[in-house]
Design a protein around this motif. Structure first.
Motif, PDB file in Angstrom:
ATOM      1  N   ALA A 166       0.564  -1.261  -0.263  1.00  0.00           N
ATOM      2  CA  ALA A 166       0.162  -0.043  -0.009  1.00  0.00           C
ATOM      3  C   ALA A 166       0.460   1.138   0.283  1.00  0.00           C
ATOM      4  CB  ALA A 166      -1.077  -0.202   1.546  1.00  0.00           C
ATOM      5  N   ARG A 167       2.054   0.890   0.773  1.00  0.00           N
ATOM      6  CA  ARG A 167       3.001   2.187   1.450  1.00  0.00           C
ATOM      7  C   ARG A 167       3.721   3.100  -0.127  1.00  0.00           C
ATOM      8  NH1 ARG A 167       4.641  -0.446   5.522  1.00  0.00           N
ATOM      9  NH2 ARG A 167       3.531   0.884   7.333  1.00  0.00           N
ATOM     10  N   SER A 203       2.528   2.026  -3.326  1.00  0.00           N
ATOM     11  CA  SER A 203       1.380   2.019  -4.369  1.00  0.00           C
ATOM     12  C   SER A 203       1.475   4.084  -4.060  1.00  0.00           C
ATOM     13  CB  SER A 203       0.402   1.305  -4.013  1.00  0.00           C
ATOM     14  OG  SER A 203      -0.624   2.005  -5.063  1.00  0.00           O
ATOM     15  N   SER A 204       1.184   4.543  -2.918  1.00  0.00           N
ATOM     16  CA  SER A 204       0.642   5.296  -2.667  1.00  0.00           C
ATOM     17  C   SER A 204       1.838   6.608  -2.857  1.00  0.00           C
ATOM     18  CB  SER A 204       0.187   6.013  -0.740  1.00  0.00           C
ATOM     19  OG  SER A 204      -0.943   5.132  -0.948  1.00  0.00           O
ATOM     20  N   SER A 255       2.002   9.680  -5.304  1.00  0.00           N
ATOM     21  CA  SER A 255       1.935  10.643  -5.632  1.00  0.00           C
ATOM     22  C   SER A 255       3.422  11.376  -6.321  1.00  0.00           C
ATOM     23  CB  SER A 255       1.971  10.911  -3.754  1.00  0.00           C
ATOM     24  OG  SER A 255       3.216  10.562  -3.465  1.00  0.00           O
TER      25      SER A 255
END
Length: 124
Positions: free
Chosen positions: A46-47, A49-50, A54
């Motif tokens: 998840a990190r 991907s985030s 960004s």
């Protein structure tokens, strides 16, 4: 006097299905990309991907390996890293799943499985 040469305490202790499952889950959460081990559990995915979502084109990011080594990535390199990690994870999940099934099958057949066989290196 008895010699302890070749004595391996991990080879003596038998494990349970629950211990095999726990070892499988730990092995699934590390992937090797470009020769470096990275944590790749659900939070790490998840990190990644985030952070990737960004990033602007000229951004860089410093990411840590499982061994706490800092690796610098450009946006493009991080996108490639993300794709390679995802593929490596898929391959790892499949091989680790097969290994866990093999070990559980041995237990069900009454063949002992030892702690030595649950070490991370045994899941490669």
């Amino acid at each position: 006097m008895t010699s302890l040469v070749g004595y391996d305490p991990l080879q003596l202790k038998c494990v349970t299905k629950e211990q095999i499952t726990a070892a499988k889950e730990a092995a699934e959460n590390v992937v090797v990309v470009n020769g470096k081990p990275f944590q790749y559990d659900a939070d790490s995915r998840a990190r990644i991907s985030s952070v990737l979502a960004s990033m602007d084109y000229d951004d860089t990011v410093s990411w840590r390996t499982k061994d706490n080594e800092s690796v610098e990535f450009t946006n493009e390199e991080f996108a490639l890293f993300s794709a390679e990690a995802k593929r490596a994870h898929g391959l790892k999940v499949r091989s680790v799943f097969e290994r866990a099934n093999e070990l559980k099958g041995r237990l069900e057949a009454g063949i002992k499985v030892t702690e030595r066989e649950l070490l991370i290196g045994a899941w490669q």
